[in-house]
Scaffold this motif. Structure first.
Motif, PDB file in Angstrom:
ATOM      1  N   ILE A  89       2.075   1.791  -3.461  1.00 52.86           N
ATOM      2  CA  ILE A  89       1.045   2.342  -4.339  1.00 52.86           C
ATOM      3  C   ILE A  89       0.889   3.840  -4.096  1.00 52.86           C
ATOM      4  O   ILE A  89       0.701   4.621  -5.012  1.00 52.86           O
ATOM      5  N   ASP A  90       1.003   4.234  -2.825  1.00 44.08           N
ATOM      6  CA  ASP A  90       0.889   5.649  -2.508  1.00 44.08           C
ATOM      7  C   ASP A  90       2.148   6.426  -2.864  1.00 44.08           C
ATOM      8  O   ASP A  90       2.273   7.599  -2.509  1.00 44.08           O
ATOM      9  N   GLY A  91       3.108   5.761  -3.504  1.00 41.02           N
ATOM     10  CA  GLY A  91       4.255   6.479  -4.039  1.00 41.02           C
ATOM     11  C   GLY A  91       5.428   6.646  -3.095  1.00 41.02           C
ATOM     12  O   GLY A  91       6.224   7.560  -3.248  1.00 41.02           O
ATOM     13  N   MET A  98       0.832  -1.205   0.000  1.00 37.43           N
ATOM     14  CA  MET A  98       0.000   0.000   0.000  1.00 37.43           C
ATOM     15  C   MET A  98       0.861   1.247   0.000  1.00 37.43           C
ATOM     16  O   MET A  98       0.565   2.220  -0.707  1.00 37.43           O
ATOM     17  N   GLY A  99       1.916   1.199   0.800  1.00 33.86           N
ATOM     18  CA  GLY A  99       2.834   2.330   0.830  1.00 33.86           C
ATOM     19  C   GLY A  99       3.410   2.595  -0.557  1.00 33.86           C
ATOM     20  O   GLY A  99       3.501   3.740  -0.997  1.00 33.86           O
TER      21      GLY A  99
END
Lengths: 254, 231
Positions: free
Chosen positions: A158-160, A155-156
């Motif tokens: 994906i959040d860039g 998730m981290g």
């Protein structure tokens, strides 16, 4: 009134109260100081107060070695648990084996290394030789493997977030209790360390407390034990506050 | 020039090595299992209830390990009485008791911390499924901290194999001069100025440790990367 102003006011009141209490208790503090001087007299006045030199050296030594080791441990544990690094298994195994080598066998090669770079009998040499804590690195590794699941890291990403971003924004906030435990154990091992200082520091005036206090064995044993235990106990009490259940509950929804 | 395999042979022929190994095996057989059981029992008990003096309890277990070892041995001698210490048949038990009391505290702190890092949801799920406290501990908590437990077992065994401080500080009794392999290695290196000998013995002692570590690493998921904690 806004919350900010309220908080500022209450802080101001606290500081005022603190000063007032301090002012009122000066006589009591004076008595306590004299009592402490009486109790610790055999230690404080030994050899023109060489004790305070030991204390200064110990704080420099423990402070710097502790900072270096804890930063290295937590970062290393995070990297080994979460990121794809080449030779990961080998590095882990090497960390484990480092712990298995007896300190008596480690002391000599470390001494030779420190001697080669000309730092023999200096605090800097001792700090460099002591700034490794494989126990903490492995503990951090175990901690991060159970607390940072791949989903969360994904998730981290994906959040860039980059590798460092994940460490900064996910790893560190989750590792408060880890950092306090590692700090505590590292402090205890440095504070009580005996073998390395014994080998590296030879001059009494440059000595540190754990080997300096040897001169008091037999006459002030209880006093020494008390003095050596107090800092560890205080650090324990401070470090155990951060241990709480479920810091990570509900981070990943199925 | 020293070195070569003759050094290893010379070390193995030393008459002090075999009794030292027996001493260490004695500790390994009796005190290490005792330590493991005590640590797990105490930390699980502390974790299972809301105990007001939780922190104090852990601190009391920890304090013997915080005292500098040199001072600790003097204390211990005073506690059990010098006549007990001077009896040769008691020395193994005495050393075992010291290493027990100084060793468990730090592990209780670590295992308690690891138990605390188990998330609420898992335990609640267990309670919903009808676990009582014992089943919760045995079926959920222990499997979830199994890596920490494996880590503890390795380090406790290794620490016992390398035991040095306790017998070395009881040297004034003249019964523990070369009590453990570490001490013999130390004697070689720093008293007889025979570094090759000391290193050879250290290397021999490293072999069982590395085998042990390898066994653990290969038979558990010790080296796996981070995984979801409860799937």
């Amino acid at each position: 009134m806004e919350i900010g102003a309220q908080r500022r006011n209450s802080r101001l009141i606290k500081i005022t109260l603190f000063f007032a209490t301090f002012w009122a208790s000066i006589p009591l503090l004076w008595i306590l100081r004299d009592v402490a001087r009486m109790i610790f007299a055999p230690v404080i006045y030994y050899d023109n107060g060489v004790f305070f030199t030991w204390l200064k050296n110990t704080s420099i030594f423990v402070g710097s070695a502790l900072t270096i080791s804890v930063v290295c441990c937590v970062t290393a544990g995070f990297v080994l648990a979460v990121l794809d690094v080449p030779f990961r298994r080998f590095l882990l195994f090497a960390t484990l084996v480092t712990m298995l080598i007896p300190i008596t066998a480690m002391a000599m090669p470390l001494y030779v290394m420190i001697d080669r770079i000309g730092l023999n009998d200096t605090l800097l040499g001792l700090i460099l030789a002591s700034s490794f804590f494989p126990f903490g690195a492995f503990l951090s590794y175990l901690y991060f493997t159970s607390v940072l699941p791949p989903d969360l890291v994904g998730m981290g990403r994906i959040d860039g977030l980059g590798d460092f971003g994940i460490y900064r924004h996910l790893g560190l906030p989750l590792s408060k209790s880890l950092i306090s435990v590692v700090t505590f154990f590292c402090f205890v091992s440095l504070w009580n360390s005996y073998h390395l200082p014994r080998v590296i520091l030879t001059e009494p005036s440059k000595s540190i407390m754990s080997i300096g206090i040897e001169v008091f064995y037999g006459q002030g044993t209880t006093l020494i034990a008390l003095m050596m235990v107090i800092p560890s106990v205080l650090l324990y009490l401070a470090s155990q506050k951060t241990i709480a259940r479920g810091i990570f509950s509900g981070a990943v929804k199925e | 020039m020293d070195g070569g395999y003759e050094t290893f042979l010379r070390i193995l022929e030393d008459f002090r090595v075999v009794p030292a190994i027996i001493n260490v095996l004695f500790l390994l057989a009796i005190f290490v299992p005792l330590m493991i059981i005590t640590v797990l029992a105490v930390s699980l008990l502390l974790d299972s209830i809301d105990f007001k003096y939780n922190r104090t309890t852990r601190l009391l277990f920890l304090i013997p390990g915080l005292i500098p070892v040199a001072v600790a041995v003097l204390f211990w001698s005073a506690v059990v009485g010098y006549d007990v210490v001077w009896d040769k048949s008691n020395i193994r038990w005495f050393i075992g008791a010291i290493s027990f009391s100084t060793g468990i505290g730090s592990w209780i702190v670590i295992q308690y911390g690891s138990l605390r890092s188990i998330s609420h949801e898992v335990l609640e799920a267990g309670v919903v499924d009808g676990c009582n406290r014992f089943q919760l501990a045995w079926r959920l908590k222990l499997p979830m901290i199994s890596r920490y437990v494996a880590y503890m077992v390795i380090l406790l065994i290794v620490g016992t194999l390398q035991i040095f401080n306790e017998p070395n500080l009881l040297i004034y009794t003249n019964m523990t001069t070369d009590w453990s392999p570490s001490q013999i290695a130390f004697t070689y290196a720093f008293k007889n100025a025979d570094f090759a000998g000391g290193v050879a013995l250290s290397l021999i002692m490293l072999i069982p440790n590395v085998i042990l570590a390898l066994l653990f690493v290969l038979n558990t998921d010790f080296m796996k990367k981070s995984k979801s904690s409860w799937k």
